[in-house]
Design a protein around this motif. Structure first.
Motif, PDB file in Angstrom:
ATOM      1  N   ILE A  62       0.679  -1.223   0.028  1.00 13.86           N
ATOM      2  CA  ILE A  62      -0.042  -0.083  -0.111  1.00 13.86           C
ATOM      3  C   ILE A  62       0.772   1.222  -0.071  1.00 13.86           C
ATOM      4  O   ILE A  62       0.507   2.198  -0.550  1.00 13.86           O
ATOM      5  N   VAL A  63       2.120   1.298   0.634  1.00 13.26           N
ATOM      6  CA  VAL A  63       2.933   2.276   0.773  1.00 13.26           C
ATOM      7  C   VAL A  63       4.303   1.791   0.412  1.00 13.26           C
ATOM      8  O   VAL A  63       4.416   0.669   0.172  1.00 13.26           O
ATOM      9  N   GLU A  64       5.117   2.643   0.058  1.00 13.10           N
ATOM     10  CA  GLU A  64       6.793   2.313  -0.436  1.00 13.10           C
ATOM     11  C   GLU A  64       7.449   3.464   0.128  1.00 13.10           C
ATOM     12  O   GLU A  64       7.102   4.848   0.450  1.00 13.10           O
ATOM     13  N   SER A  65       8.621   3.141   0.583  1.00 14.97           N
ATOM     14  CA  SER A  65       9.546   4.052   1.041  1.00 14.97           C
ATOM     15  C   SER A  65      10.714   4.603   0.096  1.00 14.97           C
ATOM     16  O   SER A  65      10.771   3.598  -0.640  1.00 14.97           O
ATOM     17  N   ARG A  66      11.078   5.769   0.324  1.00 17.55           N
ATOM     18  CA  ARG A  66      12.147   6.268  -0.707  1.00 17.55           C
ATOM     19  C   ARG A  66      13.370   6.633   0.133  1.00 17.55           C
ATOM     20  O   ARG A  66      13.239   7.464   1.014  1.00 17.55           O
ATOM     21  N   ARG A  67      14.613   6.144   0.095  1.00 16.56           N
ATOM     22  CA  ARG A  67      15.421   6.389   0.732  1.00 16.56           C
ATOM     23  C   ARG A  67      15.781   7.745   0.980  1.00 16.56           C
ATOM     24  O   ARG A  67      16.159   8.400  -0.281  1.00 16.56           O
ATOM     25  N   GLY A  68      16.079   8.257   2.127  1.00 22.25           N
ATOM     26  CA  GLY A  68      16.263   9.522   2.459  1.00 22.25           C
ATOM     27  C   GLY A  68      15.366  10.679   2.193  1.00 22.25           C
ATOM     28  O   GLY A  68      15.293  11.911   2.153  1.00 22.25           O
ATOM     29  N   SER A  69      13.819  10.040   1.824  1.00 18.83           N
ATOM     30  CA  SER A  69      13.084  11.320   1.554  1.00 18.83           C
ATOM     31  C   SER A  69      11.807  10.948   2.498  1.00 18.83           C
ATOM     32  O   SER A  69      11.366  11.655   3.381  1.00 18.83           O
ATOM     33  N   GLY A  70      11.024   9.513   2.276  1.00 20.36           N
ATOM     34  CA  GLY A  70       9.834   9.329   3.426  1.00 20.36           C
ATOM     35  C   GLY A  70       9.334   8.150   2.694  1.00 20.36           C
ATOM     36  O   GLY A  70       9.552   7.303   2.075  1.00 20.36           O
ATOM     37  N   THR A  71       7.840   8.260   3.283  1.00 21.15           N
ATOM     38  CA  THR A  71       7.041   7.017   2.866  1.00 21.15           C
ATOM     39  C   THR A  71       6.090   7.401   2.110  1.00 21.15           C
ATOM     40  O   THR A  71       5.211   8.611   2.618  1.00 21.15           O
ATOM     41  N   TYR A  72       5.629   6.933   0.934  1.00 13.95           N
ATOM     42  CA  TYR A  72       4.520   7.414   0.145  1.00 13.95           C
ATOM     43  C   TYR A  72       3.551   6.424  -0.268  1.00 13.95           C
ATOM     44  O   TYR A  72       4.099   5.294  -0.280  1.00 13.95           O
ATOM     45  N   VAL A  73       2.241   7.046  -0.535  1.00 10.16           N
ATOM     46  CA  VAL A  73       1.333   6.108  -1.039  1.00 10.16           C
ATOM     47  C   VAL A  73       1.734   5.379  -2.438  1.00 10.16           C
ATOM     48  O   VAL A  73       2.318   6.028  -3.534  1.00 10.16           O
ATOM     49  N   ALA A  74       1.610   4.091  -2.633  1.00 10.28           N
ATOM     50  CA  ALA A  74       2.160   3.213  -3.653  1.00 10.28           C
ATOM     51  C   ALA A  74       1.360   3.625  -4.781  1.00 10.28           C
ATOM     52  O   ALA A  74       0.090   3.862  -4.774  1.00 10.28           O
ATOM     53  N   ASP A  75       1.774   3.606  -6.054  1.00 11.49           N
ATOM     54  CA  ASP A  75       1.031   3.709  -7.399  1.00 11.49           C
ATOM     55  C   ASP A  75      -0.044   2.458  -7.260  1.00 11.49           C
ATOM     56  O   ASP A  75      -1.162   2.879  -7.741  1.00 11.49           O
ATOM     57  N   ARG A  76       0.080   1.176  -7.089  1.00 13.63           N
ATOM     58  CA  ARG A  76      -0.684   0.171  -7.247  1.00 13.63           C
ATOM     59  C   ARG A  76      -0.899  -0.387  -5.901  1.00 13.63           C
ATOM     60  O   ARG A  76       0.142  -1.138  -5.241  1.00 13.63           O
ATOM     61  N   ALA A  77      -2.142  -0.458  -5.180  1.00 14.24           N
ATOM     62  CA  ALA A  77      -2.051  -1.160  -3.897  1.00 14.24           C
ATOM     63  C   ALA A  77      -2.598  -2.468  -4.252  1.00 14.24           C
ATOM     64  O   ALA A  77      -2.321  -3.291  -3.084  1.00 14.24           O
ATOM     65  N   ASP A  78      -2.558  -2.982  -5.257  1.00 17.75           N
ATOM     66  CA  ASP A  78      -2.779  -4.336  -5.559  1.00 17.75           C
ATOM     67  C   ASP A  78      -1.506  -5.067  -6.213  1.00 17.75           C
ATOM     68  O   ASP A  78      -1.495  -5.964  -7.034  1.00 17.75           O
ATOM     69  N   GLY A  79      -0.470  -4.496  -5.890  1.00 17.03           N
ATOM     70  CA  GLY A  79       0.828  -4.786  -6.361  1.00 17.03           C
ATOM     71  C   GLY A  79       1.189  -6.365  -6.077  1.00 17.03           C
ATOM     72  O   GLY A  79       0.443  -6.891  -5.075  1.00 17.03           O
ATOM     73  N   PRO A  80       2.260  -6.923  -6.500  1.00 15.45           N
ATOM     74  CA  PRO A  80       2.879  -8.133  -6.052  1.00 15.45           C
ATOM     75  C   PRO A  80       3.005  -8.364  -4.582  1.00 15.45           C
ATOM     76  O   PRO A  80       2.727  -9.618  -3.867  1.00 15.45           O
ATOM     77  N   ALA A  81       3.626  -7.284  -3.948  1.00 18.66           N
ATOM     78  CA  ALA A  81       3.837  -7.523  -2.544  1.00 18.66           C
ATOM     79  C   ALA A  81       2.565  -7.455  -1.704  1.00 18.66           C
ATOM     80  O   ALA A  81       2.521  -8.323  -0.669  1.00 18.66           O
ATOM     81  N   MET A  82       1.413  -6.882  -2.114  1.00 18.92           N
ATOM     82  CA  MET A  82       0.151  -6.964  -1.604  1.00 18.92           C
ATOM     83  C   MET A  82      -0.246  -8.608  -1.758  1.00 18.92           C
ATOM     84  O   MET A  82      -0.835  -9.133  -0.820  1.00 18.92           O
ATOM     85  N   ARG A  83      -0.226  -9.153  -2.961  1.00 18.58           N
ATOM     86  CA  ARG A  83      -0.641 -10.525  -3.322  1.00 18.58           C
ATOM     87  C   ARG A  83       0.105 -11.489  -2.748  1.00 18.58           C
ATOM     88  O   ARG A  83      -0.586 -12.569  -2.292  1.00 18.58           O
ATOM     89  N   ASP A  84       1.266 -11.321  -2.403  1.00 13.11           N
ATOM     90  CA  ASP A  84       2.221 -12.190  -1.775  1.00 13.11           C
ATOM     91  C   ASP A  84       1.747 -12.356  -0.289  1.00 13.11           C
ATOM     92  O   ASP A  84       1.931 -13.161   0.394  1.00 13.11           O
ATOM     93  N   GLN A  85       1.489 -11.324   0.413  1.00 12.71           N
ATOM     94  CA  GLN A  85       1.264 -11.042   1.816  1.00 12.71           C
ATOM     95  C   GLN A  85      -0.222 -11.486   2.112  1.00 12.71           C
ATOM     96  O   GLN A  85      -0.259 -12.324   3.374  1.00 12.71           O
ATOM     97  N   VAL A  86      -1.221 -11.178   1.356  1.00 10.22           N
ATOM     98  CA  VAL A  86      -2.605 -11.457   1.629  1.00 10.22           C
ATOM     99  C   VAL A  86      -2.810 -13.029   2.103  1.00 10.22           C
ATOM    100  O   VAL A  86      -3.549 -13.295   3.312  1.00 10.22           O
ATOM    101  N   PRO A  87      -2.505 -13.916   1.630  1.00 10.10           N
ATOM    102  CA  PRO A  87      -2.776 -15.345   2.114  1.00 10.10           C
ATOM    103  C   PRO A  87      -2.135 -15.655   3.239  1.00 10.10           C
ATOM    104  O   PRO A  87      -2.487 -16.784   4.179  1.00 10.10           O
ATOM    105  N   LYS A  88      -1.211 -14.985   3.901  1.00  4.20           N
ATOM    106  CA  LYS A  88      -0.586 -15.137   5.054  1.00  4.20           C
ATOM    107  C   LYS A  88      -1.414 -14.756   5.971  1.00  4.20           C
ATOM    108  O   LYS A  88      -1.413 -15.134   7.575  1.00  4.20           O
ATOM    109  N   TYR A  89      -2.279 -13.848   6.079  1.00  5.24           N
ATOM    110  CA  TYR A  89      -3.111 -13.064   6.913  1.00  5.24           C
ATOM    111  C   TYR A  89      -4.304 -13.998   7.649  1.00  5.24           C
ATOM    112  O   TYR A  89      -4.713 -14.872   6.882  1.00  5.24           O
ATOM    113  N   GLY A  90      -4.276 -14.080   8.847  1.00  8.41           N
ATOM    114  CA  GLY A  90      -5.260 -14.899   9.742  1.00  8.41           C
ATOM    115  C   GLY A  90      -4.999 -16.509   9.754  1.00  8.41           C
ATOM    116  O   GLY A  90      -5.614 -17.124  10.004  1.00  8.41           O
ATOM    117  N   SER A  91      -3.560 -16.666   9.530  1.00 11.47           N
ATOM    118  CA  SER A  91      -3.243 -18.240   9.420  1.00 11.47           C
ATOM    119  C   SER A  91      -2.334 -18.438  10.290  1.00 11.47           C
ATOM    120  O   SER A  91      -1.306 -17.687  10.461  1.00 11.47           O
TER     121      SER A  91
END
Length: 244
Positions: A62-91
């Protein structure tokens, strides 16, 4: 099921608040989100708690960090990192844990399930019930719910068999549905007869119920999971500063 935000760990409440602001459009892709220091001050928590909240959002894509700058809303909240993480929730599907799919069938949806899935009262829904264990001990009893229309498009969901890559990855592989965000709720209640039998609990016994809903970008619920945990299993770790 009522809201249980107050019993969630503070870091999940913080990450949920930021996610809600993004979903409402208050924070757009590319906008900077509050820093660890700002969140710690605003929520009166220690910096590690604020860092954990931001890391949760990063893991969800949902967000991404930029070195030396800060944390920003990602361009795509349904990107690969999100899909990799979802199946692990609640399990608790740790490596080596046994997972048994007890039942998979189209049944009459309980009223609260129909409401969450956006179905008319009395509708049928596709249900998968599963049990995880560690050695000879059951550690959680879960039920996954889907709209019944998926039975034809994703036939393996109707079989009482474990899907090695998880139900969500299978569902995404055979349909055009993609998860954009998720919501979690936690509550406690007395175990019913089936839960007592499956989890080998005394009567009466209190259980922790973890509800997870996986949403498409338009808000439609793709999957509803309800996971029941026995009373002696730790679910969350909560951190406190001297000011909390």
């Amino acid at each position: 099921m009522p809201e249980f935000d107050e019993v969630l760990p503070k870091y999940l409440r913080i990450s949920g608040y930021i996610r809600d602001r993004i979903e409402r459009g208050e924070l757009a892709p590319g906008d900077e989100v509050p820093s660890e220091r700002e969140l710690a001050t605003q929520w009166k928590v220690a910096r590690p708690t604020a860092a954990k909240a931001l890391n949760t959002l990063r893991q969800q894509g949902i967000v991404e960090s930029r070195r030396g700058s800060g944390t920003y809303v990602a361009d795509r909240a349904d990107g690969p990192a999100m899909r990799d993480q979802v199946p692990k929730y609640g399990s608790a599907f740790a490596e080596g844990a046994s997972v048994t799919v007890l039942e998979a069938a189209i049944v009459a949806a309980p009223d609260q399930v129909a409401e969450v899935l956006g179905l008319p009262k009395g509708s049928a829904a596709l249900m998968r019930k599963w049990l995880t264990g560690n050695g000879s001990r059951a550690t959680e009893l879960g039920t996954s719910w889907f709209a019944s229309e998926l039975a034809e498009r994703a036939p393996r969901l109707s079989r009482a068999e474990r899907l090695s890559d998880g139900t969500l990855r299978y569902l995404e592989s055979v349909t055009d549905r993609r998860v954009a965000y998720l919501r979690e709720r936690v509550g406690a209640r007395l175990a019913n007869a089936d839960e007592r039998r499956r989890l080998a609990l005394a009567r009466p016994a209190a259980v922790l119920v973890h509800q997870l809903t996986l949403h498409a970008a338009d808000g439609t619920v793709i999957q509803l999971d309800e996971i029941v945990h026995p009373p002696d299993k730790w679910m969350f770790q909560k951190e406190h500063s001297s000011r909390s």
